[in-house]
Design an enzyme around this catalytic site. Sequence first.
Site, PDB file in Angstrom:
ATOM      1  N   PRO A 140       0.665  -1.323   0.069  1.00 45.40           N
ATOM      2  CA  PRO A 140      -0.084   0.011   0.010  1.00 45.40           C
ATOM      3  C   PRO A 140       0.834   1.272   0.076  1.00 45.40           C
ATOM      4  O   PRO A 140       0.583   2.178  -0.722  1.00 45.40           O
ATOM      5  CB  PRO A 140      -1.004  -0.126   1.335  1.00 45.40           C
ATOM      6  CG  PRO A 140      -0.891  -1.585   1.519  1.00 45.40           C
ATOM      7  CD  PRO A 140       0.322  -2.116   1.068  1.00 45.40           C
ATOM      8  N   ALA A 177       4.346   1.186  -0.675  1.00 46.07           N
ATOM      9  CA  ALA A 177       5.634   1.095  -1.451  1.00 46.07           C
ATOM     10  C   ALA A 177       5.328   0.672  -2.951  1.00 46.07           C
ATOM     11  O   ALA A 177       4.989  -0.573  -3.182  1.00 46.07           O
ATOM     12  CB  ALA A 177       6.422  -0.119  -0.746  1.00 46.07           C
ATOM     13  N   GLY A 226     -15.150   5.417 -34.947  1.00 42.99           N
ATOM     14  CA  GLY A 226     -16.467   6.172 -34.701  1.00 42.99           C
ATOM     15  C   GLY A 226     -17.447   5.673 -33.475  1.00 42.99           C
ATOM     16  O   GLY A 226     -16.635   5.014 -32.552  1.00 42.99           O
ATOM     17  N   GLY A 227     -18.528   5.916 -33.511  1.00 43.95           N
ATOM     18  CA  GLY A 227     -19.438   5.373 -32.332  1.00 43.95           C
ATOM     19  C   GLY A 227     -19.233   3.845 -32.125  1.00 43.95           C
ATOM     20  O   GLY A 227     -19.426   3.534 -30.929  1.00 43.95           O
ATOM     21  N   GLU A 264       4.289  -2.866 -13.565  1.00 38.74           N
ATOM     22  CA  GLU A 264       5.736  -3.087 -13.609  1.00 38.74           C
ATOM     23  C   GLU A 264       6.773  -1.871 -13.864  1.00 38.74           C
ATOM     24  O   GLU A 264       7.562  -1.872 -14.678  1.00 38.74           O
ATOM     25  CB  GLU A 264       6.099  -3.987 -14.683  1.00 38.74           C
ATOM     26  CG  GLU A 264       5.512  -5.542 -14.212  1.00 38.74           C
ATOM     27  CD  GLU A 264       5.883  -6.765 -15.017  1.00 38.74           C
ATOM     28  OE1 GLU A 264       6.969  -6.639 -15.459  1.00 38.74           O
ATOM     29  OE2 GLU A 264       5.066  -7.613 -15.056  1.00 38.74           O
ATOM     30  N   GLU A 268       7.066   7.189 -15.602  1.00 37.87           N
ATOM     31  CA  GLU A 268       7.838   8.288 -14.871  1.00 37.87           C
ATOM     32  C   GLU A 268       8.829   7.521 -14.171  1.00 37.87           C
ATOM     33  O   GLU A 268      10.269   7.844 -14.401  1.00 37.87           O
ATOM     34  CB  GLU A 268       7.069   8.661 -13.450  1.00 37.87           C
ATOM     35  CG  GLU A 268       5.946   9.833 -14.177  1.00 37.87           C
ATOM     36  CD  GLU A 268       4.638   9.058 -14.808  1.00 37.87           C
ATOM     37  OE1 GLU A 268       4.408   7.869 -14.524  1.00 37.87           O
ATOM     38  OE2 GLU A 268       3.965   9.750 -15.355  1.00 37.87           O
TER      39      GLU A 268
END
Length: 405
Positions: free
Chosen positions: A130, A132, A361-362, A385, A389
Amino acid sequence: MDDALYFSEQHLAVREMVREFARDEVAPVAARCDADATFPWANIKRMGELGLLGVPWPEDLGGAGLDLLSYMIVIEELAKVDASHGLTVSAHTTLGTSPIVHFGNDEQKRRYVPILASGRVMGGFGLTEPDAGSDAGGTRTTAVKKGDRYILNGVKRFITHGHVGEIFVVTAVTNPGQGTKGISSFILTKPTGDPQGAAAAGVGHEPSLPAMRGFRAGKKEDKLGWRASDTAELIMEDVEVPAENRLGEEGLGFKNFMRTLDAGRIGIAALSLGIAEGAFEEARKYTAVRKQFGQPIARFQGVHFQLSDMATEIEAGRHLMFHAAWLAQHGKPFGKEAAMAKLFCSELAMRTTIKALQLHGGYGYTKDYPVERMMRDAKICEIGEGTSEIQRIVIARHLLKEVLD
Ligand code: COS
């Protein structure tokens, strides 16, 4: 890319075999597994039989005895059709099994690798916690030596195969106050959290593995993409781990996991590339049949520009990824190239899937076409993984090492 640049006849045969499997057995279930977030146990069994869950490991350890390039081809080909299948192979092989192959002693290799390489059980890698994530050295899980055992306490988060898997390599602090040099790694075992699914397929559970008391899966994640891949917490509460389950020397856990991630990044590059190639192919086919203003939209120059940019970037990504794999396979330094391949290919997957969806498209925004799933699957490639950044940090460290030293 000219196939002859990197591939032998054997590589091409592996590619053909995986393409066939992906077309016949993955494509028909991909949308349903994504919608229901079901782990594809039947295909796990099939991939085990085909040798796809131990591609680069020696045959005497139960592997297929193939090389790293073959392994990347397998991930790429699966991901063209379904990223979850590609990730399952990649996380099981690089993260779950390779630390035991590379850092385990003979006894550990004989005990665990054949079960993993044959796909009898799924393996995983417990590094992230949580608090790290990118700061992998911030591990809080502790391992306190008590006689011939270690007592482990802590929580690992976002662990691929955390719920379905049985064999895990996890990091824990054995020597507090020594930073990354106080981190060690251990092999932990637990029964699968999906005994029914495993039993129905006839794989996924190995009764001879000890169920370590206090070691269990926690919350299962409900994810945006990679939905047919299993992600869960791992909880350790006073787990007694025999000292013989320590993987490598005390204090080497962080370095060994960093080495594992270096190689893992090439796998995520292959996975990302596969997603991009799959989305490109969908867009290419669709623009040839979709008619507007009286002709297929592939006749419009604006569409040419999109397809050309996508194909050019994919070609660049293939060179980066297979070059990094080639370096690793030939024992040359590859950390920088692996990070570059991961960075470029994961961002490429995102750009390409967004463009592919736009070209639909849609219709692209509906579940009638696979590009919306591919776009959701692409996003996590920029995060898992090692975020984009982190890749830039790793690349910059390589670039600046000499001048700053
Ligand atoms: N291979 C071998 N050793 C490595 C290494 C690598 N790729 N990267 C770092 N090390 C070694 C360093 O050489 C250093 O050892 P020495 O002090 O003996 O020289 C030690 O490990 C600590 O390294 P560093 O000081 O660089 O650690 P940092 O805490 O600054 O972290 C980053 C470095 C940010 C690169 C690392 O934490 C990282 O990769 N984070 C991302 C984690 C990640 O990808 N998580 C994804 C989830 S796991 S699926």
